[in-house]
Design a protein around this motif. Structure first.
Motif, PDB file in Angstrom:
ATOM      1  N   ASN A 107       0.816  -1.212   0.000  1.00 42.30           N
ATOM      2  CA  ASN A 107       0.000   0.000   0.000  1.00 42.30           C
ATOM      3  C   ASN A 107       0.847   1.258   0.000  1.00 42.30           C
ATOM      4  OD1 ASN A 107      -2.384  -1.450   0.051  1.00 42.30           O
ATOM      5  ND2 ASN A 107      -2.423  -1.528   2.273  1.00 42.30           N
ATOM      6  N   ALA A 108       1.891   1.285  -0.782  1.00 41.49           N
ATOM      7  CA  ALA A 108       2.751   2.459  -0.858  1.00 41.49           C
ATOM      8  C   ALA A 108       3.189   2.653  -2.307  1.00 41.49           C
ATOM      9  CB  ALA A 108       3.968   2.288   0.047  1.00 41.49           C
ATOM     10  N   ASP A 109       3.453   3.897  -2.647  1.00 36.89           N
ATOM     11  CA  ASP A 109       3.967   4.220  -3.965  1.00 36.89           C
ATOM     12  C   ASP A 109       5.463   3.936  -3.947  1.00 36.89           C
ATOM     13  OD1 ASP A 109       4.115   5.129  -6.539  1.00 36.89           O
ATOM     14  OD2 ASP A 109       3.861   7.248  -6.035  1.00 36.89           O
ATOM     15  N   VAL A 110       5.897   2.950  -4.722  1.00 39.54           N
ATOM     16  CA  VAL A 110       7.275   2.474  -4.661  1.00 39.54           C
ATOM     17  C   VAL A 110       7.894   2.458  -6.045  1.00 39.54           C
ATOM     18  CG1 VAL A 110       8.739   0.507  -4.052  1.00 39.54           C
ATOM     19  CG2 VAL A 110       6.711   1.001  -2.706  1.00 39.54           C
ATOM     20  N   ASN A 111       9.140   2.902  -6.097  1.00 40.46           N
ATOM     21  CA  ASN A 111       9.947   2.774  -7.305  1.00 40.46           C
ATOM     22  C   ASN A 111      11.079   1.818  -6.970  1.00 40.46           C
ATOM     23  OD1 ASN A 111      11.069   3.190  -9.844  1.00 40.46           O
ATOM     24  ND2 ASN A 111      12.279   4.918  -9.128  1.00 40.46           N
ATOM     25  N   LEU A 112      11.042   0.620  -7.572  1.00 37.15           N
ATOM     26  CA  LEU A 112      12.088  -0.369  -7.331  1.00 37.15           C
ATOM     27  C   LEU A 112      13.204  -0.198  -8.344  1.00 37.15           C
ATOM     28  CD1 LEU A 112      10.021  -3.647  -6.702  1.00 37.15           C
ATOM     29  CD2 LEU A 112      10.982  -2.076  -5.015  1.00 37.15           C
ATOM     30  N   VAL A 113      14.424  -0.177  -7.868  1.00 40.19           N
ATOM     31  CA  VAL A 113      15.597  -0.137  -8.736  1.00 40.19           C
ATOM     32  C   VAL A 113      16.314  -1.462  -8.533  1.00 40.19           C
ATOM     33  CG1 VAL A 113      17.779   1.041  -9.210  1.00 40.19           C
ATOM     34  CG2 VAL A 113      15.769   2.370  -8.494  1.00 40.19           C
ATOM     35  N   HIS A 114      16.666  -2.106  -9.647  1.00 35.59           N
ATOM     36  CA  HIS A 114      17.246  -3.445  -9.581  1.00 35.59           C
ATOM     37  C   HIS A 114      18.744  -3.395  -9.860  1.00 35.59           C
ATOM     38  CE1 HIS A 114      17.335  -7.788 -11.356  1.00 35.59           C
ATOM     39  NE2 HIS A 114      17.770  -7.767 -10.120  1.00 35.59           N
ATOM     40  N   GLY A 115      19.518  -3.850  -8.905  1.00 40.76           N
ATOM     41  CA  GLY A 115      20.953  -4.020  -9.095  1.00 40.76           C
ATOM     42  C   GLY A 115      21.284  -5.493  -9.078  1.00 40.76           C
ATOM     43  N   LYS A 116      22.093  -5.936 -10.046  1.00 45.69           N
ATOM     44  CA  LYS A 116      22.442  -7.362 -10.126  1.00 45.69           C
ATOM     45  C   LYS A 116      23.839  -7.662  -9.614  1.00 45.69           C
ATOM     46  CE  LYS A 116      19.494  -8.271 -14.110  1.00 45.69           C
ATOM     47  NZ  LYS A 116      19.443  -8.802 -15.478  1.00 45.69           N
ATOM     48  N   THR A 117      24.671  -6.620  -9.515  1.00 49.00           N
ATOM     49  CA  THR A 117      26.057  -6.818  -9.097  1.00 49.00           C
ATOM     50  C   THR A 117      26.445  -5.755  -8.068  1.00 49.00           C
ATOM     51  OG1 THR A 117      26.969  -5.365 -10.785  1.00 49.00           O
ATOM     52  CG2 THR A 117      26.695  -7.698 -11.391  1.00 49.00           C
ATOM     53  N   ILE A 118      27.578  -5.984  -7.433  1.00 48.50           N
ATOM     54  CA  ILE A 118      28.103  -5.005  -6.481  1.00 48.50           C
ATOM     55  C   ILE A 118      28.441  -3.711  -7.212  1.00 48.50           C
ATOM     56  CG2 ILE A 118      30.062  -4.493  -4.964  1.00 48.50           C
ATOM     57  CD1 ILE A 118      30.081  -7.560  -4.345  1.00 48.50           C
ATOM     58  N   ALA A 119      29.164  -3.838  -8.303  1.00 53.90           N
ATOM     59  CA  ALA A 119      29.601  -2.654  -9.053  1.00 53.90           C
ATOM     60  C   ALA A 119      28.408  -1.817  -9.516  1.00 53.90           C
ATOM     61  CB  ALA A 119      30.457  -3.077 -10.243  1.00 53.90           C
ATOM     62  N   GLN A 120      27.405  -2.452 -10.067  1.00 54.91           N
ATOM     63  CA  GLN A 120      26.216  -1.742 -10.540  1.00 54.91           C
ATOM     64  C   GLN A 120      25.501  -1.054  -9.374  1.00 54.91           C
ATOM     65  OE1 GLN A 120      22.958  -4.234 -11.904  1.00 54.91           O
ATOM     66  NE2 GLN A 120      22.506  -2.771 -13.557  1.00 54.91           N
ATOM     67  N   SER A 121      25.402  -1.730  -8.258  1.00 57.65           N
ATOM     68  CA  SER A 121      24.706  -1.178  -7.102  1.00 57.65           C
ATOM     69  C   SER A 121      25.441   0.023  -6.522  1.00 57.65           C
ATOM     70  CB  SER A 121      24.534  -2.254  -6.036  1.00 57.65           C
ATOM     71  OG  SER A 121      23.802  -3.343  -6.579  1.00 57.65           O
ATOM     72  N   ILE A 122      26.757  -0.059  -6.436  1.00 55.18           N
ATOM     73  CA  ILE A 122      27.552   1.053  -5.933  1.00 55.18           C
ATOM     74  C   ILE A 122      27.381   2.272  -6.833  1.00 55.18           C
ATOM     75  CG2 ILE A 122      29.927   1.865  -5.580  1.00 55.18           C
ATOM     76  CD1 ILE A 122      30.563  -0.988  -4.527  1.00 55.18           C
ATOM     77  N   GLU A 123      27.315   2.040  -8.123  1.00 49.79           N
ATOM     78  CA  GLU A 123      27.114   3.142  -9.080  1.00 49.79           C
ATOM     79  C   GLU A 123      25.767   3.834  -8.851  1.00 49.79           C
ATOM     80  OE1 GLU A 123      26.696   3.588 -13.870  1.00 49.79           O
ATOM     81  OE2 GLU A 123      28.292   2.265 -13.120  1.00 49.79           O
ATOM     82  N   TYR A 124      24.743   3.074  -8.518  1.00 54.64           N
ATOM     83  CA  TYR A 124      23.424   3.665  -8.251  1.00 54.64           C
ATOM     84  C   TYR A 124      23.479   4.677  -7.108  1.00 54.64           C
ATOM     85  CZ  TYR A 124      20.937   0.275 -11.225  1.00 54.64           C
ATOM     86  OH  TYR A 124      20.462  -0.454 -12.275  1.00 54.64           O
ATOM     87  N   PHE A 125      24.308   4.420  -6.104  1.00 52.89           N
ATOM     88  CA  PHE A 125      24.367   5.308  -4.942  1.00 52.89           C
ATOM     89  C   PHE A 125      24.869   6.702  -5.288  1.00 52.89           C
ATOM     90  CE2 PHE A 125      24.403   1.202  -2.703  1.00 52.89           C
ATOM     91  CZ  PHE A 125      23.282   1.414  -1.936  1.00 52.89           C
ATOM     92  N   SER A 126      25.623   6.828  -6.363  1.00 49.54           N
ATOM     93  CA  SER A 126      26.093   8.164  -6.748  1.00 49.54           C
ATOM     94  C   SER A 126      25.013   8.953  -7.489  1.00 49.54           C
ATOM     95  CB  SER A 126      27.358   8.059  -7.603  1.00 49.54           C
ATOM     96  OG  SER A 126      27.090   7.344  -8.790  1.00 49.54           O
ATOM     97  N   ASN A 127      23.958   8.276  -7.918  1.00 52.72           N
ATOM     98  CA  ASN A 127      22.927   8.947  -8.717  1.00 52.72           C
ATOM     99  C   ASN A 127      21.555   9.043  -8.056  1.00 52.72           C
ATOM    100  OD1 ASN A 127      24.772   9.136 -10.916  1.00 52.72           O
ATOM    101  ND2 ASN A 127      24.297   7.027 -11.474  1.00 52.72           N
ATOM    102  N   VAL A 128      21.270   8.173  -7.105  1.00 54.59           N
ATOM    103  CA  VAL A 128      19.914   8.087  -6.545  1.00 54.59           C
ATOM    104  C   VAL A 128      19.991   8.090  -5.018  1.00 54.59           C
ATOM    105  CG1 VAL A 128      17.793   6.701  -6.454  1.00 54.59           C
ATOM    106  CG2 VAL A 128      19.182   6.690  -8.538  1.00 54.59           C
ATOM    107  N   ARG A 129      19.040   8.771  -4.390  1.00 52.32           N
ATOM    108  CA  ARG A 129      18.894   8.751  -2.924  1.00 52.32           C
ATOM    109  C   ARG A 129      17.818   7.716  -2.605  1.00 52.32           C
ATOM    110  NH1 ARG A 129      17.237   8.097   1.495  1.00 52.32           N
ATOM    111  NH2 ARG A 129      16.859   9.486   3.188  1.00 52.32           N
ATOM    112  N   PHE A 130      18.225   6.618  -1.970  1.00 50.22           N
ATOM    113  CA  PHE A 130      17.295   5.526  -1.686  1.00 50.22           C
ATOM    114  C   PHE A 130      16.690   5.661  -0.290  1.00 50.22           C
ATOM    115  CE2 PHE A 130      20.080   3.723  -4.946  1.00 50.22           C
ATOM    116  CZ  PHE A 130      19.129   3.304  -5.852  1.00 50.22           C
ATOM    117  N   ASP A 131      15.460   5.165  -0.150  1.00 53.00           N
ATOM    118  CA  ASP A 131      14.773   5.135   1.138  1.00 53.00           C
ATOM    119  C   ASP A 131      15.040   3.828   1.879  1.00 53.00           C
ATOM    120  OD1 ASP A 131      13.221   7.683   1.038  1.00 53.00           O
ATOM    121  OD2 ASP A 131      12.478   6.750  -0.803  1.00 53.00           O
ATOM    122  N   ALA A 132      15.428   2.784   1.133  1.00 60.57           N
ATOM    123  CA  ALA A 132      15.775   1.495   1.720  1.00 60.57           C
ATOM    124  C   ALA A 132      16.554   0.687   0.688  1.00 60.57           C
ATOM    125  CB  ALA A 132      14.535   0.722   2.153  1.00 60.57           C
TER     126      ALA A 132
END
Length: 185
Positions: free
Chosen positions: A28-53
């Motif tokens: 019951n929440a508006d959610v945008n899921l971002v999918h990371g498959k690897t460590i490198a890809q996930s670390i890169e996401y942190f420089s571009n997006v502010r995550f809530d969890a």
């Protein structure tokens, strides 16, 4: 209108990723899921997006999730592993994870994930609010021109502010041994 929650799901298994997506659509929440498959890809996401969890799978193709943890700050983390290993769970919690889930063979654990993420976000917000309140109280206490003190039940001083020290001409070291009645004349 609230903006959607940004949740990073770090998961290399496509079946588990699809199960995550399905479960979050029932939330019951508006959610945008971002999918990371690897460590490198996930670390890169942190420089571009502010995550809530962040939901981290323990074993990934390019290493383990502990390599990602130093890149995450001020975000609730849910650690997920296919291994029921207490040492991994303890290490994850000590390094900042809010929760640790063990995968089962039928992905039944996924049903609880939205609730666990919601709880982690709520707890994280409560902790942030508490820290903010503590900083405000500390600033008020330390910067007040009025004398402020607190004492233990046995009438020993617990805290005194700089205005109290200046007015009474005691040093902070001297206050440690003082009884409340010692300063009343």
């Amino acid at each position: 209108m609230n903006k959607p929650l940004q949740i990073l799901i770090v998961e290399d298994d496509e079946v588990t990723w699809m199960a995550y997506k399905r479960m979050f659509t029932t939330w019951n929440a508006d959610v945008n899921l971002v999918h990371g498959k690897t460590i490198a890809q996930s670390i890169e996401y942190f420089s571009n997006v502010r995550f809530d969890a962040v939901v981290l799978d323990y074993q990934l193709p390019d290493g383990d999730a502990f390599e990602i943890l130093p890149h995450i700050s001020n975000v609730p983390i849910i650690f997920v592993s296919g291994m029921e290993d207490i040492s991994i769970a303890v290490k994850a919690i000590k390094q900042g994870a809010q929760d640790y889930l063990v995968k089962d063979n039928h992905n039944n654990f996924v049903e609880t994930l939205p609730f666990i993420v919601e709880k982690a976000i709520r707890n994280h917000q409560t902790e942030s609010d508490l820290k903010k309140t503590e900083r405000q109280y500390s600033d008020l206490f330390e910067n007040s021109n009025d004398m402020i003190q607190s004492a233990k039940s046995e009438c020993k001083f617990l805290h005194v502010n700089p205005a109290w020290l200046k007015t009474t001409d005691y040093s902070r070291e001297e206050v440690d041994g003082l009884h409340f009645l010692d300063v009343i004349q």
